[in-house]
Design an enzyme around this catalytic site. Structure first.
Site, PDB file in Angstrom:
ATOM      1  N   ASP A   1     -15.848  -3.968  -1.422  1.00 55.52           N
ATOM      2  CA  ASP A   1     -15.302  -3.559  -0.171  1.00 55.52           C
ATOM      3  C   ASP A   1     -16.598  -3.412   0.788  1.00 55.52           C
ATOM      4  OD1 ASP A   1     -12.746  -3.201  -1.276  1.00 55.52           O
ATOM      5  OD2 ASP A   1     -13.446  -1.103  -1.868  1.00 55.52           O
TER       6      ASP A   1
ATOM      7  N   ASP B   1       0.706  -1.238   0.002  1.00 50.60           N
ATOM      8  CA  ASP B   1       0.119  -0.015  -0.204  1.00 50.60           C
ATOM      9  C   ASP B   1       0.872   1.112   0.045  1.00 50.60           C
ATOM     10  OD1 ASP B   1      -1.933  -1.821   0.286  1.00 50.60           O
ATOM     11  OD2 ASP B   1      -2.827  -0.948   2.073  1.00 50.60           O
TER      12      ASP B   1
END
Length: 240
Positions: free
Chosen positions: A127, A10
């Site tokens: 998500d 990330d």
């Protein structure tokens, strides 16, 4: 189908970070994305990258780093984070990305039809928090259940990432999940911390898992995760 492990990188402000439950004010910095890509590439041929700056701004901000990883490290890449327009997606594929992951714009069916007709490997990110879909950097709640979103979108893609937001970056392990998908490629993300988590996800029917914080904090090594993946892959849970 082979059960796959995807180490996660990330990126925020040019560095590898992990957020707690996706909150950008709860961040831990780990270092240079290129170094981690090199390290992971010793064990896997494909990594998972999230452009966190892109996820929060609505447009990818770190494709220069991603291009360097692809060119210099030679590893295959799937990437998500801010891919909400055609040009951003095209640029990602132009630099050698294998799978662009879209979340927010996946709910725009005309847009999804266009990009899936033009690009191979488009992946949809589901998500989830409390069973509902969240978009725009996991900030906005949609009035749509995860299962319903899947049913709507499976006509266009056969590859999904299923993220449990409240587990992401927590090392709390996985939550109970009942399989609602068919034979699509379904990859889990969120809270994976132990070999047992990987085994349970394979038993549910996932085809792979994204592991981030557990690798950086050392609760599981990439070598160990791959050994577990190899053993569960032989049992072929996903086709049962």
């Amino acid at each position: 189908m082979k059960f796959r492990i995807y180490p996660a990188i990330d990126i925020m402000d040019g560095k590898v970070v992990r957020l707690y439950k996706g909150k950008k004010d709860e961040v831990k910095v780990y270092g240079d994305p290129l170094k981690f890509a090199e390290k992971f590439s010793e064990y896997v041929d494909k990594i998972h990258i999230v452009d966190l700056d892109g996820a929060f701004s609505g447009k990818p901000q770190n494709l220069d780093i991603v291009e360097k990883i692809i060119r210099d490290v030679g590893v295959r890449v799937q990437i998500g984070g801010g891919f909400r327009d055609y040009e951003s997606i095209k640029k990602a594929y132009d630099i050698g990305v294998e799978n662009v992951i879209i979340g927010t714009k996946a709910l725009d069916i005309s847009f999804l039809e266009r990009i899936t007709s033009e690009f191979e490997g488009i992946t949809v990110s589901l998500d989830s928090k409390g069973g509902k879909i969240f978009t725009k950097g996991w900030i906005e709640e949609e009035s749509l259940l995860v299962e319903d979103a899947y049913k709507m979108l499976r006509k266009f893609v056969n590859r999904f990432v299923y993220t449990v937001i409240d587990r992401d970056g927590t090392l709390l392990g996985i939550e109970k999940i009942k399989r609602f998908w068919g034979d699509e490629e379904f990859i889990y993300a969120g809270g994976v911390a132990t070999p047992t988590d990987i085994i349970q996800l394979a038993e549910i029917g996932f085809s792979g898992v994204i592991i981030g914080k557990a690798l950086y904090e050392g609760t599981i090594s990439l070598e160990e995760a791959l050994e577990v993946a190899k053993s569960v892959g032989k049992k072929n849970y996903s086709s049962s």
